[in-house]
Motif scaffolding. Structure first.
Motif, PDB file in Angstrom:
ATOM      1  N   SER A 191      40.904  27.360  46.482  1.00  0.00           N
ATOM      2  CA  SER A 191      40.673  28.367  47.531  1.00  0.00           C
ATOM      3  C   SER A 191      39.250  28.918  47.500  1.00  0.00           C
ATOM      4  O   SER A 191      38.925  29.840  48.250  1.00  0.00           O
ATOM      5  N   GLY A 192      38.390  28.388  46.622  1.00  0.00           N
ATOM      6  CA  GLY A 192      36.988  28.776  46.591  1.00  0.00           C
ATOM      7  C   GLY A 192      36.624  29.865  45.606  1.00  0.00           C
ATOM      8  O   GLY A 192      35.456  30.266  45.533  1.00  0.00           O
ATOM      9  N   ASP A 193      37.593  30.372  44.844  1.00  0.00           N
ATOM     10  CA  ASP A 193      37.304  31.418  43.858  1.00  0.00           C
ATOM     11  C   ASP A 193      36.656  30.816  42.615  1.00  0.00           C
ATOM     12  O   ASP A 193      36.968  29.691  42.219  1.00  0.00           O
ATOM     13  N   LEU A 194      35.769  31.587  41.996  1.00  0.00           N
ATOM     14  CA  LEU A 194      35.085  31.130  40.783  1.00  0.00           C
ATOM     15  C   LEU A 194      35.745  31.684  39.541  1.00  0.00           C
ATOM     16  O   LEU A 194      36.212  32.827  39.516  1.00  0.00           O
ATOM     17  N   LEU A 195      35.772  30.856  38.503  1.00  0.00           N
ATOM     18  CA  LEU A 195      36.293  31.225  37.186  1.00  0.00           C
ATOM     19  C   LEU A 195      35.213  30.956  36.147  1.00  0.00           C
ATOM     20  O   LEU A 195      34.470  29.980  36.260  1.00  0.00           O
ATOM     21  N   LEU A 196      35.149  31.791  35.141  1.00  0.00           N
ATOM     22  CA  LEU A 196      34.350  31.527  33.949  1.00  0.00           C
ATOM     23  C   LEU A 196      35.331  31.312  32.806  1.00  0.00           C
ATOM     24  O   LEU A 196      36.205  32.146  32.574  1.00  0.00           O
ATOM     25  N   LEU A 197      35.198  30.201  32.099  1.00  0.00           N
ATOM     26  CA  LEU A 197      36.066  29.908  30.964  1.00  0.00           C
ATOM     27  C   LEU A 197      35.237  29.889  29.691  1.00  0.00           C
ATOM     28  O   LEU A 197      34.118  29.370  29.676  1.00  0.00           O
ATOM     29  N   HIS A 198      35.803  30.456  28.626  1.00  0.00           N
ATOM     30  CA  HIS A 198      35.145  30.472  27.329  1.00  0.00           C
ATOM     31  C   HIS A 198      36.179  30.017  26.298  1.00  0.00           C
ATOM     32  O   HIS A 198      37.175  30.700  26.062  1.00  0.00           O
ATOM     33  N   ALA A 199      35.948  28.854  25.723  1.00  0.00           N
ATOM     34  CA  ALA A 199      36.845  28.277  24.721  1.00  0.00           C
ATOM     35  C   ALA A 199      36.168  28.332  23.356  1.00  0.00           C
ATOM     36  O   ALA A 199      35.053  27.824  23.201  1.00  0.00           O
ATOM     37  N   THR A 200      36.828  28.955  22.387  1.00  0.00           N
ATOM     38  CA  THR A 200      36.310  28.993  21.018  1.00  0.00           C
ATOM     39  C   THR A 200      37.397  28.494  20.080  1.00  0.00           C
ATOM     40  O   THR A 200      38.580  28.761  20.299  1.00  0.00           O
ATOM     41  N   GLY A 201      36.990  27.768  19.056  1.00  0.00           N
ATOM     42  CA  GLY A 201      37.994  27.260  18.130  1.00  0.00           C
ATOM     43  C   GLY A 201      37.412  26.347  17.084  1.00  0.00           C
ATOM     44  O   GLY A 201      36.216  26.422  16.767  1.00  0.00           O
TER      45      GLY A 201
END
Length: 158
Positions: free
Chosen positions: A83-93
């Motif tokens: 739908s055009g929305d932006l996400l920021l993802l942060h993966a730590t591990g």
């Protein structure tokens, strides 16, 4: 008599979304002031499940390699939903295993994900009101490294 912490709910895990990340060539920065540093560019990919999105090029995984070969993961990237929305993802591990398995992964061989430990937490940021619930949950992921990709399934901690 039961202690107060004995009445706390046990966490449960609900499958939330799957992620496939396309990776560029590893950049080995060598031993820096904080340890052995590597950067793996993120070229794109896909998120499916509770959210459907295309991973945008331009992110990276800023890794630190410990003396025992364990890799500290610090991946940051953006995605755009259908739908055009932006996400920021942060993966730590962490990704670790026997020296033999880590060597095979280093040669970009396909290794059974049950033979090594690759786990991350995933945090999501967004300005989209319809997706705000993603910012109020903790996600734990089990991952697999392949030659030019990482695949993981994220579970919401209930």
């Amino acid at each position: 008599m039961t202690a107060p912490h004995d009445r706390l709910p046990a966490p449960a895990f609900e499958p939330a979304f799957d992620v496939s990340v396309d990776l560029g060539a590893l950049e080995d920065h060598g031993d820096t002031s904080i340890g052995h540093r590597r950067v793996v560019p993120i070229l794109g990919g896909r998120i499916t499940g509770a959210v459907e999105a295309e991973i945008l090029p331009g992110g990276a995984d800023w890794q630190r390699v410990r003396a025992d070969g364990t890799i500290e993961i610090d991946g940051r990237y953006s995605a755009r939903t259908t739908s055009g929305d932006l996400l920021l993802l942060h993966a730590t591990g962490l990704r670790t295993g026997s020296p033999e398995v880590l060597e095979r992964l280093g040669r970009a061989e396909d290794v059974d994900p049950h033979s090594y430990y690759f786990r991350t937490t995933v945090q999501i940021e967004t300005a989209a009101p319809a997706l705000a619930h993603l910012q109020r949950s903790l996600f734990i992921a089990v991952a697999q490294r392949q030659a030019n990709a990482v695949h993981y399934r994220a579970h919401r901690v209930a």
